[in-house]
Scaffold this motif. Structure first.
Motif, PDB file in Angstrom:
ATOM      1  N   ILE A   1      -5.073  -6.055   6.980  1.00  0.00           N
ATOM      2  CA  ILE A   1      -3.922  -6.860   6.531  1.00  0.00           C
ATOM      3  C   ILE A   1      -3.118  -6.185   5.411  1.00  0.00           C
ATOM      4  O   ILE A   1      -1.877  -6.248   5.421  1.00  0.00           O
ATOM      5  N   PRO A   2      -3.757  -5.480   4.454  1.00  0.00           N
ATOM      6  CA  PRO A   2      -2.943  -4.823   3.410  1.00  0.00           C
ATOM      7  C   PRO A   2      -1.922  -3.846   3.985  1.00  0.00           C
ATOM      8  O   PRO A   2      -0.902  -3.570   3.360  1.00  0.00           O
ATOM      9  N   GLY A   3      -2.173  -3.330   5.182  1.00  0.00           N
ATOM     10  CA  GLY A   3      -1.238  -2.363   5.773  1.00  0.00           C
ATOM     11  C   GLY A   3      -0.319  -2.981   6.822  1.00  0.00           C
ATOM     12  O   GLY A   3       0.258  -2.261   7.632  1.00  0.00           O
ATOM     13  N   VAL A   4      -0.194  -4.303   6.782  1.00  0.00           N
ATOM     14  CA  VAL A   4       0.640  -4.964   7.795  1.00  0.00           C
ATOM     15  C   VAL A   4       2.037  -5.266   7.251  1.00  0.00           C
ATOM     16  O   VAL A   4       2.180  -5.855   6.176  1.00  0.00           O
ATOM     17  N   THR A   5       3.044  -4.868   8.003  1.00  0.00           N
ATOM     18  CA  THR A   5       4.412  -5.310   7.756  1.00  0.00           C
ATOM     19  C   THR A   5       4.586  -6.565   8.592  1.00  0.00           C
ATOM     20  O   THR A   5       4.349  -6.535   9.801  1.00  0.00           O
ATOM     21  N   ASN A   6       4.964  -7.639   7.956  1.00  0.00           N
ATOM     22  CA  ASN A   6       4.954  -8.925   8.649  1.00  0.00           C
ATOM     23  C   ASN A   6       6.252  -9.197   9.402  1.00  0.00           C
ATOM     24  O   ASN A   6       7.177  -9.803   8.873  1.00  0.00           O
TER      25      ASN A   6
ATOM     26  N   VAL B   1       0.835  -1.216   0.000  1.00  0.00           N
ATOM     27  CA  VAL B   1       0.000   0.000   0.000  1.00  0.00           C
ATOM     28  C   VAL B   1       0.865   1.260   0.000  1.00  0.00           C
ATOM     29  O   VAL B   1       2.052   1.207   0.310  1.00  0.00           O
ATOM     30  N   GLN B   2       0.235   2.364  -0.347  1.00  0.00           N
ATOM     31  CA  GLN B   2       0.915   3.667  -0.340  1.00  0.00           C
ATOM     32  C   GLN B   2       0.451   4.479   0.877  1.00  0.00           C
ATOM     33  O   GLN B   2      -0.644   4.238   1.396  1.00  0.00           O
ATOM     34  N   PRO B   3       1.261   5.465   1.322  1.00  0.00           N
ATOM     35  CA  PRO B   3       0.838   6.285   2.468  1.00  0.00           C
ATOM     36  C   PRO B   3      -0.537   6.916   2.218  1.00  0.00           C
ATOM     37  O   PRO B   3      -0.800   7.419   1.128  1.00  0.00           O
TER      38      PRO B   3
ATOM     39  N   ARG C   1      -7.553   5.782   4.663  1.00  0.00           N
ATOM     40  CA  ARG C   1      -8.672   6.705   4.887  1.00  0.00           C
ATOM     41  C   ARG C   1      -9.829   6.461   3.924  1.00  0.00           C
ATOM     42  O   ARG C   1     -10.999   6.460   4.308  1.00  0.00           O
ATOM     43  N   ASN C   2      -9.491   6.199   2.667  1.00  0.00           N
ATOM     44  CA  ASN C   2     -10.556   6.002   1.677  1.00  0.00           C
ATOM     45  C   ASN C   2     -11.309   4.693   1.862  1.00  0.00           C
ATOM     46  O   ASN C   2     -12.373   4.494   1.294  1.00  0.00           O
TER      47      ASN C   2
END
Ligand code: PLP
Length: 469
Positions: A65-70, A33-35, A39-40
């Protein structure tokens, strides 16, 4: 909500977490994902009417999950990592359910009591001096706080109060205070200085990035000649860039002679002292006024869990005791009043996850975990050494390997970018002296030689394509 709903939600979530980690290798180590991505995906305001659990569960994969660093991924080799052991996760369910902020004995007796016992267990596990233990019935003891930064900040404030008391006739004392650390110390030491309003003198290390007595002694002498009052040193066992170890023996003798508070930050490497063969790195630790390490880095405990020991807990009562009527606790006896050992009043029941972790892994399990990571770091070091295009930048001491492609800093910067852009593995760089270096940490609980080979082959692939271009 009732207990039936609680059971349903929790069971579903536990299944989700277990499946997530069973299949973690199929997921990317870094998010794509991008910064501002989130929000959207969310409505602008909180829902007015209650929503269904089902819709939250559906949103986990879509939104969270799309914003998770594993961090618990076998190919995550960045920073110093965090321990994410299942025993700790399970303990947090109970700790959260009980959620009593144990700032005094009566506010949550088990929290204070378990914490003091765990601090003694940990001290024995690491082979720390007896005087840090509550059971020694001396002046020492410890607290489980959140982070190493808190420990540096708090001990700096304790030392500041101690020195100001000793110079109480001079109202210019504050502006003359000066603290020390090495040029290799973590940025949290700089931040502690900023928060406490104290000047920091960064003392040069030797060529092995170790802070030695002679350089400290010289700095103290210069500063005293200029009218400064030296009062605090933060030494590091296991520096963030290269896992170098300051010489506590030499520094301790000087600090004790000069009445300078010696704090030892062993955020990452502290766990390694569970294995006797690593204890030579902390020789002289009995001379320290305080010692801290993060169980959440290398001891399989989840964020946040940091153990801080002090040699003389009367300093806390002298400096940071508050006792308003609404907090008075008639019982507790010799047990610590933990609200005075930290900045916040309320506190989490962190000792529970330490108890679960130490019991379910046992001392042997922790030792095997650490030894395996050091062994894998040595295997990776051997792979790097066996290939002419790379060089090792610092000998492996723990589970960290510092290396680079022979050539310029720009070349290595580019290599770092290529590796992390493809994100088959994730590493973080640093600067050692004037060299831009790459760091590979071994972090994953179930790490194997195959994972290390995967990382090496990935790095080599990018290095060769870079050299060709
Ligand atoms: N000290 C050292 C040596 C570290 O390596 C780190 C983080 O990696 C810290 C302090 C900061 O730790 P925390 O996030 O617990 O404050």
């Amino acid at each position: 909500f009732n207990s039936e709903e609680f059971k349903k939600f929790s069971k579903e979530m536990i299944d989700f977490v277990a499946d997530y980690y069973d299949n973690i290798e199929q997921r990317s180590v870094l998010p794509k994902v991008q910064p501002g991505y989130l929000r959207n995906l969310l409505p602008p305001k909180a829902p007015v009417e209650p929503e269904h659990w089902k819709s939250i569960m559906q949103d986990i994969e879509k939104v969270i999950i799309p914003g998770v660093t594993n961090w618990r991924h076998p190919h995550f080799h960045a920073y110093f990592g965090v321990g994410i052991g299942y025993p700790s996760i399970v303990a947090e369910i109970l700790a959260n359910a009980l959620s009593g902020p144990g700032f005094s004995w009566i506010s949550m007796p088990v929290s204070t009591e378990l914490e003091t016992v765990m601090m003694d267990w940990i001290a024995d596990l690491l082979g720390l001096p007896e005087h840090f233990k509550f059971s020694s019935n001396g002046t020492g003891g410890g607290i489980i706080d959140g982070f190493a930064s808190d420990a540096t900040h708090y001990t700096l404030l304790l030392a500041r109060e101690r020195v100001i008391r000793n110079y109480s006739n001079d109202d210019k004392t504050f502006s003359k205070l000066i603290m020390y650390t090495s040029s290799q110390a973590h940025s949290s030491v700089t931040k502690a200085g900023l928060l406490a309003g104290i000047k920091v003198h960064y003392v040069d290390t030797d060529e092995m990035f170790t802070l030695r007595g002679a350089n400290l002694e010289k700095a103290i002498k210069e500063d005293r000649n200029k009218g400064f009052i030296p009062f605090y040193l933060c030494a590091t066992l296991g520096t963030t860039t290269s896992c170098a170890f300051d010489n506590i023996q030499e520094l301790g003798v000087i600090c004790n002679k000069e009445k300078i508070w010696l704090h030892v930050d062993a955020a990452y490497a502290g766990s390694s002292f569970a294995c006797e063969e690593n204890r030579h790195f902390m020789a002289g630790i009995e001379l320290a006024d305080s010692f801290n390490f993060n169980l959440h880095k290398w001891m399989l405990v989840t964020v946040d869990c940091s153990a801080l020991y002090v040699k003389d807990k009367t300093e806390i009562n002298n400096s940071f005791s508050v006792d308003p009527v609404y907090l008075k606790c008639p019982v507790g006896g010799e047990l610590p009043l933990y609200r005075n050992w930290q900045i916040a009043l309320e506190r989490r029941f962190r000792s529970l996850k330490v108890w679960f972790t130490l019991r379910l892994y046992g001392q042997k399990g922790i030792q095997n975990h650490i030894r395996k990571h050091i062994q894998l770091a040595r295997e990776f070091e051997a792979m790097i050494k066996s290939d002419d295009i790379f060089e090792i930048c610092y000998p492996v001491t723990m589970g960290l390997v510092c290396f680079r492609l022979k050539g310029s800093n720009e070349l290595n910067q580019k290599l770092n970018e290529l590796i992390n852009a493809e994100a088959q593995i994730h590493i973080t760089p640093s600067k050692l002296g004037d060299k831009f270096i790459l760091r590979l940490s071994i972090l994953y609980e179930h790490a194997t030689t195959e994972h290390i080979e995967f990382a090496f082959n990935n790095i080599k692939k990018h290095a060769e394509s870079l050299l060709k271009s």
